[in-house]
Design a protein around this motif. Structure first.
Motif, short mmCIF file in Angstrom:
data_model
loop_
_atom_site.label_atom_id
_atom_site.label_comp_id
_atom_site.label_asym_id
_atom_site.label_seq_id
_atom_site.Cartn_x
_atom_site.Cartn_y
_atom_site.Cartn_z
N SER A 14 0.84 -1.19 0.00
CA SER A 14 0.00 0.00 0.00
C SER A 14 0.88 1.25 0.00
O SER A 14 1.83 1.34 0.78
CB SER A 14 -0.87 -0.01 1.26
OG SER A 14 -1.44 1.26 1.46
N GLY A 21 1.88 1.51 -6.23
CA GLY A 21 1.54 0.31 -5.47
C GLY A 21 0.10 -0.13 -5.69
O GLY A 21 -0.49 0.04 -6.76
N VAL A 44 3.59 1.36 2.99
CA VAL A 44 4.61 2.36 2.75
C VAL A 44 4.01 3.74 3.07
O VAL A 44 2.88 4.04 2.65
CB VAL A 44 5.03 2.28 1.26
CG1 VAL A 44 5.70 3.55 0.81
CG2 VAL A 44 5.92 1.08 1.04
N ILE A 51 9.63 8.16 -0.12
CA ILE A 51 9.08 7.21 0.84
C ILE A 51 9.82 7.40 2.16
O ILE A 51 11.04 7.52 2.18
CB ILE A 51 9.25 5.79 0.29
CG1 ILE A 51 8.15 5.56 -0.75
CG2 ILE A 51 9.17 4.74 1.38
CD1 ILE A 51 8.29 4.28 -1.49
N THR A 112 11.91 2.50 -6.35
CA THR A 112 10.94 3.52 -6.78
C THR A 112 11.64 4.57 -7.65
O THR A 112 12.87 4.62 -7.70
CB THR A 112 10.32 4.27 -5.59
OG1 THR A 112 11.34 5.09 -5.02
CG2 THR A 112 9.77 3.32 -4.55
N LEU A 118 12.68 -1.05 -2.61
CA LEU A 118 11.50 -1.71 -2.05
C LEU A 118 11.68 -3.23 -1.95
O LEU A 118 10.79 -3.91 -1.44
CB LEU A 118 10.25 -1.40 -2.88
CG LEU A 118 9.80 0.07 -2.88
CD1 LEU A 118 8.52 0.23 -3.68
CD2 LEU A 118 9.59 0.59 -1.46
O1 PXL Z 1 5.91 2.11 -8.18
C1 PXL Z 1 6.57 1.22 -7.37
C2 PXL Z 1 5.90 1.05 -6.04
C3 PXL Z 1 5.33 -0.17 -5.74
N1 PXL Z 1 4.72 -0.40 -4.55
C4 PXL Z 1 4.65 0.56 -3.60
C5 PXL Z 1 5.20 1.82 -3.84
C6 PXL Z 1 5.85 2.08 -5.08
C7 PXL Z 1 6.42 3.40 -5.35
O2 PXL Z 1 6.32 4.33 -4.63
O3 PXL Z 1 5.11 2.77 -2.88
C8 PXL Z 1 3.97 0.26 -2.31
#
Ligand code: PXL
Length: 272
Positions: A14, A21, A44, A51, A112, A118
């Motif tokens: 999230s 995401g 997140v 982030i 990201t 991540l």
């Molecule tokens: O875009 C990649 C991504 C995937 N998943 C989450 C993210 C991000 C980029 O910010 O926050 C949870």
């Protein structure tokens, strides 16, 4: 019941500002007329500047999310996004194999746009060995192609070789996303390698905008939505590419830095 919609699943993190995401996945599913369910893997905290915190969820909670969906929903296609570490990848792989959720689109989320990692470096091998063989479609961006295939890309031939290497690792269909930096700065070219061995390049105009958060999430989510509807693979990929390009090409005035793409513009147009 007359109002039935195909059901798809996002297995992802999230993102609190809604730009990427799971939130981008659900916006995309909705825009393509598909009902979206969600297995949250991590949370997140962030905004368009970056982030600032991230927590993986406990695997027993993730197991319960899978079990609840399997007991009640008819998921026709699924996608993975942020999986954070090896433990989560292994847990998601086990749960997906036990379920009957249709084709799997793997977006191998590593980094990201702001440069926040991540996926732990120690999980790259688990990603290659455990998750890639389950991928009906793999959607790495330029950076992820280099990391997964353990190579550097300078030419089209390098990209083709990397895609073949990832297919040899078990991913059936691959869309390896190019960088405008290796093209002519006005187009972005992605290389598509299908399960049949057929391949082609997809070109779209490059838009110089910082409203690009969630592009990879939305591309893989759009492919997932199309597969849930039964769209053939090649068409699912080309619709997804056009969908995301339309969403990038019509920026919206939300947030200050790397803002979200425009799912409304992408929803409104028609696709062949
Ligand atoms: O875009 C990649 C991504 C995937 N998943 C989450 C993210 C991000 C980029 O910010 O926050 C949870």
């Amino acid at each position: 019941m007359t109002n039935t919609y195909p059901q798809a699943l996002t297995i992802a993190g999230s993102d609190s500002d809604g730009s990427a995401g799971m939130q981008a996945d659900l916006h995309t599913f909705f825009a393509r007329g598909v009902y979206g369910a969600s297995v949250i893997t991590a949370c997140v905290a962030g905004n368009s500047y970056g982030i600032h915190a991230s927590v993986p969820l406990p695997t027993n909670f993730i197991d319960q999310e899978f079990q609840d969906l399997a007991a009640d929903y008819h998921i026709r296609a699924a996608k993975t996004g942020m999986l954070a570490d090896s433990e989560l990848i292994n847990d998601v792989v086990r749960n997906y194999q036990a379920a009957d959720f249709g084709p799997l689109v793997v977006d191998p989320v590593i980094m990201t746009k702001h440069g926040n990692q991540l996926l732990e470096e120690s999980a790259f091998e688990t990603l290659r060995k455990q998750l890639l063989p389950l991928a009906t479609v793999l959607t790495p961006n330029f950076y992820e192609v280099e990391k997964i295939a353990e190579t550097t890309i300078h030419t089209d031939a390098d990209m083709v070789a990397a895609a073949q290497k990832m297919q040899a690792m078990g991913a059936k269909n691959i869309i390896a996303k190019g960088s405008h930096a290796i093209a002519d700065q006005t187009t972005v070219r992605d290389f598509v390698l299908l399960e049949s061995g057929d391949s082609f390049w997809l070109s779209e105009p490059y838009h110089a905008t910082d409203r690009v958060n969630g592009t990879g999430d939305s591309l893989s989510a759009c492919i997932t939505a199309e597969l849930a509807k039964g769209t053939p693979m090649k068409q699912a990929i080309t619709i997804a590419k056009a969908f995301v390009n339309t969403a990038i090409g019509n920026p919206i005035d939300v947030a200050h830095k790397f803002g979200p793409i425009n799912h409304w513009a992408a929803q409104e147009r028609t696709y062949d």
